[in-house]
Design a protein around this motif. Structure first.
Motif, PDB file in Angstrom:
ATOM      1  N   LYS A  98      29.495 -10.531  36.227  1.00  0.00           N
ATOM      2  CA  LYS A  98      29.249  -9.769  34.580  1.00  0.00           C
ATOM      3  C   LYS A  98      29.717  -8.373  34.510  1.00  0.00           C
ATOM      4  O   LYS A  98      29.882  -7.900  36.009  1.00  0.00           O
ATOM      5  N   VAL A  99      30.182  -7.776  33.828  1.00  0.00           N
ATOM      6  CA  VAL A  99      30.777  -6.324  33.968  1.00  0.00           C
ATOM      7  C   VAL A  99      29.638  -5.717  34.283  1.00  0.00           C
ATOM      8  O   VAL A  99      30.033  -4.776  34.846  1.00  0.00           O
ATOM      9  N   SER A 100      28.452  -5.619  34.033  1.00  0.00           N
ATOM     10  CA  SER A 100      27.551  -4.830  34.341  1.00  0.00           C
ATOM     11  C   SER A 100      27.250  -4.836  36.019  1.00  0.00           C
ATOM     12  O   SER A 100      26.539  -4.146  36.612  1.00  0.00           O
ATOM     13  N   GLU A 101      27.779  -6.227  36.537  1.00  0.00           N
ATOM     14  CA  GLU A 101      27.636  -6.178  38.011  1.00  0.00           C
ATOM     15  C   GLU A 101      28.839  -5.757  38.803  1.00  0.00           C
ATOM     16  O   GLU A 101      28.869  -5.975  40.025  1.00  0.00           O
ATOM     17  N   TYR A 102      30.054  -5.279  38.240  1.00  0.00           N
ATOM     18  CA  TYR A 102      31.231  -4.903  38.570  1.00  0.00           C
ATOM     19  C   TYR A 102      30.659  -3.748  39.821  1.00  0.00           C
ATOM     20  O   TYR A 102      31.571  -3.811  40.977  1.00  0.00           O
ATOM     21  N   GLY A 103      30.037  -2.986  39.616  1.00  0.00           N
ATOM     22  CA  GLY A 103      29.514  -1.821  40.589  1.00  0.00           C
ATOM     23  C   GLY A 103      28.931  -2.640  41.872  1.00  0.00           C
ATOM     24  O   GLY A 103      29.268  -1.935  42.941  1.00  0.00           O
ATOM     25  N   GLN A 104      28.053  -3.503  41.554  1.00  0.00           N
ATOM     26  CA  GLN A 104      27.525  -4.101  42.763  1.00  0.00           C
ATOM     27  C   GLN A 104      28.395  -4.896  43.760  1.00  0.00           C
ATOM     28  O   GLN A 104      28.358  -4.672  44.687  1.00  0.00           O
ATOM     29  N   LEU A 105      29.154  -5.562  42.773  1.00  0.00           N
ATOM     30  CA  LEU A 105      30.353  -6.354  43.470  1.00  0.00           C
ATOM     31  C   LEU A 105      31.208  -5.348  44.575  1.00  0.00           C
ATOM     32  O   LEU A 105      31.498  -5.529  45.783  1.00  0.00           O
ATOM     33  N   HIS A 106      31.761  -4.228  43.762  1.00  0.00           N
ATOM     34  CA  HIS A 106      32.403  -3.003  44.655  1.00  0.00           C
ATOM     35  C   HIS A 106      31.579  -2.557  45.777  1.00  0.00           C
ATOM     36  O   HIS A 106      32.177  -2.370  46.924  1.00  0.00           O
ATOM     37  N   ASP A 107      30.429  -2.385  45.392  1.00  0.00           N
ATOM     38  CA  ASP A 107      29.384  -1.835  46.676  1.00  0.00           C
ATOM     39  C   ASP A 107      29.262  -2.727  47.808  1.00  0.00           C
ATOM     40  O   ASP A 107      29.344  -2.535  49.014  1.00  0.00           O
ATOM     41  N   VAL A 108      29.062  -4.248  47.440  1.00  0.00           N
ATOM     42  CA  VAL A 108      28.911  -5.315  48.610  1.00  0.00           C
ATOM     43  C   VAL A 108      30.197  -5.264  49.382  1.00  0.00           C
ATOM     44  O   VAL A 108      30.326  -5.294  50.559  1.00  0.00           O
ATOM     45  N   LEU A 109      31.774  -5.191  48.688  1.00  0.00           N
ATOM     46  CA  LEU A 109      32.814  -5.288  49.391  1.00  0.00           C
ATOM     47  C   LEU A 109      32.695  -4.068  50.107  1.00  0.00           C
ATOM     48  O   LEU A 109      33.403  -4.193  51.263  1.00  0.00           O
ATOM     49  N   GLU A 110      32.726  -2.928  49.734  1.00  0.00           N
ATOM     50  CA  GLU A 110      32.785  -1.761  50.567  1.00  0.00           C
ATOM     51  C   GLU A 110      31.952  -1.650  51.598  1.00  0.00           C
ATOM     52  O   GLU A 110      32.044  -1.055  52.723  1.00  0.00           O
ATOM     53  N   GLU A 111      30.794  -2.068  51.468  1.00  0.00           N
ATOM     54  CA  GLU A 111      29.917  -2.270  52.757  1.00  0.00           C
ATOM     55  C   GLU A 111      30.281  -3.179  53.764  1.00  0.00           C
ATOM     56  O   GLU A 111      30.238  -2.489  54.982  1.00  0.00           O
ATOM     57  N   ALA A 112      30.892  -4.282  53.291  1.00  0.00           N
ATOM     58  CA  ALA A 112      31.280  -4.983  54.475  1.00  0.00           C
ATOM     59  C   ALA A 112      32.584  -4.652  54.973  1.00  0.00           C
ATOM     60  O   ALA A 112      32.696  -4.599  56.181  1.00  0.00           O
ATOM     61  N   PHE A 113      33.635  -3.963  54.304  1.00  0.00           N
ATOM     62  CA  PHE A 113      34.945  -3.569  54.826  1.00  0.00           C
ATOM     63  C   PHE A 113      34.701  -2.160  55.503  1.00  0.00           C
ATOM     64  O   PHE A 113      35.495  -1.914  56.393  1.00  0.00           O
ATOM     65  N   SER A 114      33.791  -1.280  55.136  1.00  0.00           N
ATOM     66  CA  SER A 114      33.571  -0.171  55.751  1.00  0.00           C
ATOM     67  C   SER A 114      33.128  -0.193  57.125  1.00  0.00           C
ATOM     68  O   SER A 114      32.906   0.691  57.904  1.00  0.00           O
ATOM     69  N   GLU A 115      32.660  -1.399  57.680  1.00  0.00           N
ATOM     70  CA  GLU A 115      32.304  -1.506  58.876  1.00  0.00           C
ATOM     71  C   GLU A 115      33.433  -1.571  59.970  1.00  0.00           C
ATOM     72  O   GLU A 115      33.158  -1.321  61.182  1.00  0.00           O
ATOM     73  N   TRP A 116      34.590  -1.506  59.294  1.00  0.00           N
ATOM     74  CA  TRP A 116      35.768  -1.461  60.346  1.00  0.00           C
ATOM     75  C   TRP A 116      35.703  -0.038  60.601  1.00  0.00           C
ATOM     76  O   TRP A 116      35.863   0.907  59.512  1.00  0.00           O
ATOM     77  N   ALA A 117      36.236   0.280  61.830  1.00  0.00           N
ATOM     78  CA  ALA A 117      36.148   1.861  62.302  1.00  0.00           C
ATOM     79  C   ALA A 117      37.524   2.431  61.540  1.00  0.00           C
ATOM     80  O   ALA A 117      38.623   1.608  61.825  1.00  0.00           O
ATOM     81  N   GLY A 118      37.450   3.611  61.170  1.00  0.00           N
ATOM     82  CA  GLY A 118      38.363   4.240  60.556  1.00  0.00           C
ATOM     83  C   GLY A 118      39.002   3.777  59.068  1.00  0.00           C
ATOM     84  O   GLY A 118      39.808   4.476  58.608  1.00  0.00           O
ATOM     85  N   ARG A 119      38.226   2.817  58.654  1.00  0.00           N
ATOM     86  CA  ARG A 119      38.217   2.390  57.153  1.00  0.00           C
ATOM     87  C   ARG A 119      37.529   3.293  56.253  1.00  0.00           C
ATOM     88  O   ARG A 119      36.202   3.324  56.193  1.00  0.00           O
ATOM     89  N   PRO A 120      37.894   4.503  55.330  1.00  0.00           N
ATOM     90  CA  PRO A 120      37.074   5.039  54.432  1.00  0.00           C
ATOM     91  C   PRO A 120      36.732   4.285  53.358  1.00  0.00           C
ATOM     92  O   PRO A 120      37.499   3.252  52.870  1.00  0.00           O
ATOM     93  N   ARG A 121      35.683   4.562  52.678  1.00  0.00           N
ATOM     94  CA  ARG A 121      35.206   3.702  51.385  1.00  0.00           C
ATOM     95  C   ARG A 121      36.139   4.010  50.294  1.00  0.00           C
ATOM     96  O   ARG A 121      36.710   5.174  50.144  1.00  0.00           O
ATOM     97  N   GLU A 122      36.347   2.974  49.605  1.00  0.00           N
ATOM     98  CA  GLU A 122      37.341   3.132  48.353  1.00  0.00           C
ATOM     99  C   GLU A 122      36.873   3.722  47.260  1.00  0.00           C
ATOM    100  O   GLU A 122      35.643   3.231  46.854  1.00  0.00           O
ATOM    101  N   PRO A 123      37.438   4.749  46.727  1.00  0.00           N
ATOM    102  CA  PRO A 123      36.765   5.422  45.564  1.00  0.00           C
ATOM    103  C   PRO A 123      36.491   4.138  44.281  1.00  0.00           C
ATOM    104  O   PRO A 123      37.629   3.313  44.182  1.00  0.00           O
ATOM    105  N   TRP A 124      35.711   4.369  43.319  1.00  0.00           N
ATOM    106  CA  TRP A 124      35.483   3.534  42.399  1.00  0.00           C
ATOM    107  C   TRP A 124      36.717   3.620  41.407  1.00  0.00           C
ATOM    108  O   TRP A 124      37.364   2.670  40.951  1.00  0.00           O
TER     109      TRP A 124
END
Length: 312
Positions: A167-193
């Motif tokens: 849902k549109v109201s969940e886009y922020g959560q979706l972004h957060d889940v993906l960034e939490e997962a991909f930010s586990e990689w060393a050297g990868r900064p969090r993507e700004p919204w």
């Protein structure tokens, strides 16, 4: 700039790229991929979306090499420690690739990066050039495809969990889940919204069905995927699961859902990419996917001087 930046062949000119160059860059990269891979995997929409990110600075982070009005080579910084570059096959062997590599090192060093690299098809002209210049393999990645006539096996979700379009109201959560997962990689900064909004939600061809999520019994988004539709191919661009929810089949269920929705929208082929940092290659092979191409992410330390070549 490094010494080799003065060795472009006579008659070629350079300038920063602009958003008006998206088609020319696409055609250049498509020519390279066709020559190296026998197929074209990039879309012009990929370039449009990347260049729309507010953090992306073409003025200081890109260069085009031109023969008259024709773009025959280019390079750009696309993120921290990462760049893309290409030389038209018809202009290979003239030192353009070496010039671009030196330009990138100087540009990355000027913004404070300690290392810089890019993915190249294994065994390709670019792979061999970077190896000769002293670039090491930082990680290996693979493009995988579901073979025609087969399907990824379905996986039941835990009781109370559901999968569907975000849902549109969940886009922020979706972004957060993906960034939490991909930010586990060393050297990868969090993507700004703002970058996510520009490159995903405003990407040419975007449709809400492309954002898929798994919700837990309380309704919280605990897994997410972004599916792109390129002609007849459904490509899972990103997939992530909350750390505390892993090992329960959520990723496989989400993958089946994403590919199924792609098929509903006309896709006849299903693909994704993974690399050695994720440890997921075995999982994708286990569910029947097959590797169609292998890429090496070659990088070089900017605190050391790589070997210089006079030609590529």
């Amino acid at each position: 700039m490094e010494h080799s930046t003065e060795r472009l062949p006579d008659g070629l000119t350079t300038r920063p790229l602009t958003r008006a160059d998206t088609r020319a860059v696409y055609e250049l990269m498509a020519a390279v991929q066709q020559a190296e891979l026998g197929t074209v995997e990039i879309e012009e929409a990929d370039i449009v979306a990347d260049w729309a990110r507010p953090s992306h600075d073409l003025t200081t982070g890109s260069v085009g090499v031109l023969a008259g009005d024709d773009l025959v080579g280019y390079a750009e910084l696309v993120g921290r420690e990462r760049y893309d570059a290409a030389v038209h096959p018809a202009y290979g062997g003239r030192g353009i690739g070496t010039w671009l590599a030196a330009w990138i090192r100087a540009a990355a060093r000027s913004r404070g990066d300690g290392i810089v690299g890019m993915p190249v098809p294994e065994g390709s002209t670019g792979d061999r050039l970077l190896e000769r210049l002293g670039y090491h393999v930082r990680w290996t990645s693979w493009v995988l495809q579901v073979p025609p006539g087969t399907q990824v096996p379905a996986r039941d979700l835990p009781a109370g969990y559901t999968v569907g379009a975000a849902k549109v109201s969940e886009y922020g959560q979706l972004h957060d889940v993906l960034e939490e997962a991909f930010s586990e990689w060393a050297g990868r900064p969090r993507e700004p919204w703002a970058d996510f909004e520009a490159s995903v939600l405003r990407r040419p061809g975007f449709a809400p069905w492309q954002l898929r999520v798994v919700r837990d019994p309380s309704g919280e988004v605990v897994a997410a995927a972004i599916t792109l539709l390129a002609d007849s191919t459904a490509y899972v661009d990103r997939l992530g699961v909350r750390r505390y929810e892993r090992g329960r089949g959520l990723a496989q269920a989400l993958l089946v859902d994403a590919f199924s929705r792609g098929a509903e929208h006309g896709a006849t082929t299903s693909e994704l990419a993974t690399d050695t940092r994720t440890g997921a290659l075995g999982l994708y092979r286990k569910v029947g996917m097959q590797v169609t191409s292998t890429w090496q992410h070659r990088a070089v330390s900017l605190t050391e001087s790589p070997r210089e070549l006079l030609a590529d």
